[in-house]
Design a protein around this motif. Structure first.
Motif, PDB file in Angstrom:
ATOM      1  N   UNK A   1      -8.443  -0.564   0.256  1.00 24.46           N
ATOM      2  CA  UNK A   1      -8.841   0.972  -0.644  1.00 24.46           C
ATOM      3  C   UNK A   1      -7.485   1.390  -2.307  1.00 24.46           C
ATOM      4  N   UNK A   2      -7.895   1.496  -3.073  1.00 25.41           N
ATOM      5  CA  UNK A   2      -9.484   2.292  -2.877  1.00 25.41           C
ATOM      6  C   UNK A   2     -10.111   1.642  -3.753  1.00 25.41           C
ATOM      7  N   UNK A   3     -10.152  -0.003  -4.070  1.00 30.66           N
ATOM      8  CA  UNK A   3     -11.100  -0.864  -4.409  1.00 30.66           C
ATOM      9  C   UNK A   3     -10.917  -1.917  -5.977  1.00 30.66           C
ATOM     10  N   UNK A   4     -12.312  -1.760  -6.651  1.00 22.75           N
ATOM     11  CA  UNK A   4     -12.201  -2.874  -7.752  1.00 22.75           C
ATOM     12  C   UNK A   4     -11.917  -2.014  -9.279  1.00 22.75           C
ATOM     13  N   UNK A   5     -11.451  -2.615 -10.023  1.00 25.19           N
ATOM     14  CA  UNK A   5     -10.469  -1.752 -10.770  1.00 25.19           C
ATOM     15  C   UNK A   5      -8.875  -1.717 -11.263  1.00 25.19           C
ATOM     16  N   UNK A   6      -8.627  -2.178 -12.614  1.00 25.28           N
ATOM     17  CA  UNK A   6      -7.463  -2.899 -12.550  1.00 25.28           C
ATOM     18  C   UNK A   6      -6.597  -0.714 -12.053  1.00 25.28           C
ATOM     19  N   UNK A   7      -6.998   0.395 -11.993  1.00 25.64           N
ATOM     20  CA  UNK A   7      -6.077   1.160 -11.826  1.00 25.64           C
ATOM     21  C   UNK A   7      -5.867   1.796 -10.320  1.00 25.64           C
ATOM     22  N   UNK A   8      -7.225   1.552  -9.295  1.00 31.42           N
ATOM     23  CA  UNK A   8      -7.149   1.458  -8.283  1.00 31.42           C
ATOM     24  C   UNK A   8      -6.157   0.308  -7.555  1.00 31.42           C
ATOM     25  N   UNK A   9      -6.487  -1.361  -8.221  1.00 28.42           N
ATOM     26  CA  UNK A   9      -5.168  -2.103  -8.284  1.00 28.42           C
ATOM     27  C   UNK A   9      -4.232  -1.720  -7.077  1.00 28.42           C
ATOM     28  N   UNK A  10      -3.625  -1.653  -8.695  1.00 25.24           N
ATOM     29  CA  UNK A  10      -2.535  -0.875  -9.171  1.00 25.24           C
ATOM     30  C   UNK A  10      -2.393   0.391  -7.885  1.00 25.24           C
ATOM     31  N   UNK A  11      -2.833   1.360  -7.970  1.00 23.92           N
ATOM     32  CA  UNK A  11      -2.996   2.124  -6.863  1.00 23.92           C
ATOM     33  C   UNK A  11      -2.530   1.177  -5.293  1.00 23.92           C
ATOM     34  N   UNK A  12      -3.190   0.851  -4.398  1.00 16.41           N
ATOM     35  CA  UNK A  12      -3.419  -0.280  -3.656  1.00 16.41           C
ATOM     36  C   UNK A  12      -1.655  -1.036  -3.043  1.00 16.41           C
ATOM     37  N   UNK A  13      -1.541  -1.211  -4.492  1.00 13.17           N
ATOM     38  CA  UNK A  13      -0.557  -1.854  -4.727  1.00 13.17           C
ATOM     39  C   UNK A  13       1.106  -0.930  -4.587  1.00 13.17           C
ATOM     40  N   UNK A  14       0.486   0.428  -5.119  1.00  9.21           N
ATOM     41  CA  UNK A  14       1.720   1.682  -4.910  1.00  9.21           C
ATOM     42  C   UNK A  14       1.231   1.842  -2.990  1.00  9.21           C
ATOM     43  N   UNK A  15       0.632   2.245  -2.697  1.00  3.41           N
ATOM     44  CA  UNK A  15       0.388   2.242  -1.453  1.00  3.41           C
ATOM     45  C   UNK A  15       0.944   1.835   0.080  1.00  3.41           C
ATOM     46  N   UNK A  16       1.040   0.118  -0.723  1.00  3.70           N
ATOM     47  CA  UNK A  16       1.816  -0.257   0.152  1.00  3.70           C
ATOM     48  C   UNK A  16       2.853  -0.755   0.504  1.00  3.70           C
ATOM     49  N   UNK A  17       3.708  -0.082  -1.259  1.00  2.00           N
ATOM     50  CA  UNK A  17       5.288   0.124  -1.525  1.00  2.00           C
ATOM     51  C   UNK A  17       5.542   0.877  -0.377  1.00  2.00           C
ATOM     52  N   UNK A  18       4.802   2.129  -0.579  1.00  2.69           N
ATOM     53  CA  UNK A  18       4.998   3.364  -0.232  1.00  2.69           C
ATOM     54  C   UNK A  18       5.506   3.406   1.370  1.00  2.69           C
ATOM     55  N   UNK A  19       4.796   2.845   2.029  1.00  2.00           N
ATOM     56  CA  UNK A  19       4.222   2.809   3.532  1.00  2.00           C
ATOM     57  C   UNK A  19       6.131   1.926   3.391  1.00  2.00           C
ATOM     58  N   UNK A  20       5.994   0.924   2.901  1.00  2.00           N
ATOM     59  CA  UNK A  20       7.410  -0.017   3.124  1.00  2.00           C
ATOM     60  C   UNK A  20       8.596   0.772   3.671  1.00  2.00           C
ATOM     61  N   UNK A  21       8.413   1.616   2.910  1.00  2.00           N
ATOM     62  CA  UNK A  21       9.714   2.962   2.303  1.00  2.00           C
ATOM     63  C   UNK A  21       9.964   3.877   3.221  1.00  2.00           C
ATOM     64  N   UNK A  22      11.252   4.507   3.491  1.00  2.00           N
ATOM     65  CA  UNK A  22      11.589   6.016   3.869  1.00  2.00           C
ATOM     66  C   UNK A  22      10.701   6.846   3.236  1.00  2.00           C
ATOM     67  N   UNK A  23       9.949   7.756   4.052  1.00  2.61           N
ATOM     68  CA  UNK A  23       9.970   8.756   3.973  1.00  2.61           C
ATOM     69  C   UNK A  23      10.178  10.120   2.401  1.00  2.61           C
ATOM     70  N   UNK A  24      11.597   9.492   3.069  1.00  2.00           N
ATOM     71  CA  UNK A  24      13.025  10.147   1.811  1.00  2.00           C
ATOM     72  C   UNK A  24      13.083   9.815   0.765  1.00  2.00           C
TER      73      UNK A  24
END
Length: 694
Positions: free
Chosen positions: A599-622
């Protein structure tokens, strides 16, 4: 490709539900040798599978949804080499980092750069000698002149200024700039002739409908307005929450809390949760009957791999909201598409992260049910204290984790289901360098064009739909004066089987290449009738070359799970909504995925967003909340990113669960609410900081 956005409620629930689907597993035993990611593996296949993949191209009717299937678990027979000049994969030193990212596509680079900004010590490993995945550029010298060609995506919107495009948002968060040239339309060459979609002009689009639809013009305008009205609430959520607000643990309740005013004033958004991920054609069929308008909608969706039938409703939301704003424009990165990756690389290195090119990963190492690092092709081992993230396709990722005796059944099931996921076909390319002396291009306004042979045939058919891109119209740095470079590429529906039987360099192979790209030559002749006479040189990129050059199994355009049902491994949410993506989390603790198969799928913006979600998931919410607040202050358009006071209200309730347990190392298992680190780059020793303090 064209940016896409998704509804607030749907994305938030996605993160919440899928975060519950990952568990630790018992130790895995020693693994057998593994087919390497840098090679495409020729496998034993049943005759039925081969026939299904090839036979479907014989009947490419408009209503047909085309996908291709292979079983990645079947024993390999032999390996094919990588493309000459793309590296041997033998670089890379041993070491230890917090986070190791496999692959430098848009997802991998975004994950790496943001994780470094969050304070983690990051290593991004790339098998190729160039960064960017499918978004990069190659050059050829000819008679003393340099010609540069794109090899992947070429249509970008929202990169010229702050926008809702997540890739542009990430650039701004990293405080990196990328010069672009802009243009305001997309050319179409169709059976009825040439026409142009004018981006950034509602009046211009209505004029187009009147011109192309004849007496049905007013009806087409009314139907378009009705479709926009039906999706208005979902579209409005694009300025209530961004993909960059998301994370896959309970912390999302805090990071998306700024959207609560929108939810309270638009309670109907919850009723559209299912619609967001459902097949768009259901809604289009309800509101749109005029053929021209239906055709247009299909072409707007095809960048995700499917026409309206097979595409998520979410894919159209950004277009409905953004493409008719006056400031909307398409962009040509100055210097080539490679500048997307170069820009993210600068951001990664600014915050102390490291990128290693020509470093092929042979295996993801697992100990006691946890991903602890990778083994490189050269034999070196790189350890990961916190997590390993794979930006490779699911078909390539499963090759990095060979089956071992006694492994957990859940892991076996995950590997088998991901390896058998349907995919889009391959892509054929044609690269042209031409003499532009006396060439009159005054009849076109834009460098990007779509060509459709027959509206009654599937737009997924590689012999029916293609694109050509002449970036040198705007970017004069790509070739010598008085010349042009043109990239022509088919839709992602080229069957692989006929190609894998051929040997590159043989007469049979060369003849088949010419046969399959003839349609691409004819496509350009719509615009430049004497293009063959103007050739300085041409290069044909077959699916075999696409596969080897870009390190994508069988040259696939990407995963192809049609909207309308949940994909395997989609998490708990898949039991309630038709969520067409496998989870970014995996059955192995400390192993995540990102890229165009998430998620969110094919395309450069979507692929970049998936990376951002992964990075967010690995850090503290603060840390995540602080980054969102900082981003919200960079431009008034970004003000909605800040979770505000409600984010602080929710933070004490969720911070003890971030990152989620499977992403914590031993020192983090006990206790909640661990103090976050400074995520900024103001510390000169940023490269020595780690996200998890002893």
């Amino acid at each position: 490709m064209i940016g896409r956005r998704y509804s607030l409620a749907a994305t938030a629930l996605t993160v919440l539900a899928t975060s519950l689907s990952t568990h630790a597993f018992v130790p895995a035993s020693t693994r057998a040798s593994l087919p390497r990611l840098y090679s495409t593996v020729e496998e034993e296949k049943t005759e039925e599978a081969v026939n299904d993949n090839v036979a479907q191209i014989q009947d490419t009717s408009r209503e047909k949804v085309m996908t291709f299937s292979y079983d990645m678990s079947i024993e390999p027979k032999y390996e094919k080499p990588t493309y000459p000049g793309t590296g041997n994969g033998l670089s890379g030193d041993a070491g230890e980092y917090d986070i190791i990212v496999i692959g430098s596509g848009m997802g991998g680079l975004a994950c790496s750069a943001l994780s470094a900004k969050y304070g983690s010590k990051v290593l991004c490993l790339e098998s190729h000698i160039k960064v960017g995945g499918s978004a990069h550029t190659f050059s050829r010298m000819h008679e003393g002149g340099k010609y540069s060609f794109e090899v992947g995506p070429s249509i970008f919107e929202g990169l010229d200024r702050p926008s809702l495009n997540p890739l542009r948002m990430i650039f701004d968060i990293l405080e990196e700039t990328m010069p672009v040239k802009t243009y305001k339309g997309l050319g179409y060459w169709t059976p009825s002739g040439y026409w142009r979609f004018p981006i950034g002009s509602r009046e211009g689009f209505e004029k187009l409908l009147m011109e192309q639809c004849g007496e049905d013009g007013p009806k087409a305008i009314a139907e378009w307005d009705a479709l926009r009205e039906r999706l208005r609430t979902l579209g409005g959520s694009t300025t209530a929450v961004a993909l960059l607000n998301l994370r896959q643990d309970p912390g999302f309740l805090a990071t998306t809390a700024g959207s609560l005013p929108f939810v309270l004033t638009h309670p109907d958004v919850f009723g559209d949760l299912s619609l967001t991920f459902d097949d768009l054609s259901k809604t289009v069929d309800e509101f749109v009957t005029v053929p021209f308008l239906r055709n247009f909608i299909d072409t707007m969706c095809i960048f995700c791999g499917f026409p309206a039938k097979g595409a998520m409703t979410a894919h159209l939301l950004y277009i409905l909201e953004r493409f008719f704003e006056e400031t909307a424009a398409f962009s040509v990165p100055v210097g080539g598409t490679c500048e997307l990756g170069n820009t993210l690389q600068r951001g990664l290195e600014k915050f102390g992260g490291k990128l290693q090119l020509n470093a092929h990963v042979d295996e993801i190492l697992v100990e006691n049910g946890r991903a602890v690092g990778v083994r490189l092709k050269n034999g070196n081992v790189v350890k990961a204290r916190k997590a390993v993230v794979s930006n490779a396709t699911p078909f390539d990722t499963v090759k990095l984790m060979p089956e071992s005796e006694g492994e957990p059944k859940g892991l076996t099931k995950w590997r088998n289901e991901l390896g058998k996921l349907p995919r889009h076909g391959a892509i054929s390319h044609l690269f042209l360098a031409i003499d532009a002396e006396g060439l009159d291009l005054s009849h076109i306004d834009d460098p990007a064009h779509l060509v459709v042979q027959d509206w009654d045939r599937s737009l997924q058919d590689s012999q029916n739909l293609c694109s050509f891109f002449i970036p040198s119209i705007l970017d004069k740095t790509l070739c010598p004066p008085g010349k042009h470079v043109i990239h022509v590429y088919s839709s992602g529906g080229e069957p692989y089987e006929p190609w894998e039987k051929l040997t590159p360099g043989t007469e049979e192979y060369e003849e088949y290449k010419k046969e399959r790209v003839e349609v691409l030559f004819r496509a350009v002749e719509n615009c430049i009738p004497d293009v063959r006479d103007r050739l300085e040189f041409s290069i044909i990129g077959s699916p075999l070359a696409h596969e080897a050059f870009l390190r994508r199994d069988r040259g696939t355009y990407g995963m192809a799970w049609a909207a309308g049902s949940s994909a395997p491994q989609s998490g708990i949410l898949g039991n309630f909504l038709p969520f067409p993506f496998p989870n970014l989390k995996t059955p192995i603790d400390g192993l995540l995925r990102c890229g165009d198969s998430c998620f969110p799928g094919i395309g450069t913006p979507s692929a970049a967003a998936s990376g951002a979600i992964a990075a967010n998931t690995m850090t503290h919410v603060d840390n995540h909340l602080k980054l969102l607040k900082e981003a919200s202050q960079k431009d008034p358009l970004y003000s909605f990113l800040d979770a505000g006071i409600m984010g602080q209200v929710y933070k004490p309730l969720v911070q003890g669960f971030t990152p989620s347990p499977e992403l914590r190392t031993d020192q983090f298992v006990a206790g909640a609410g661990v103090s976050p680190v400074d995520y900024t780059a103001t510390d000169p020793n940023v490269g020595e900081r780690i996200d998890l303090k002893e």
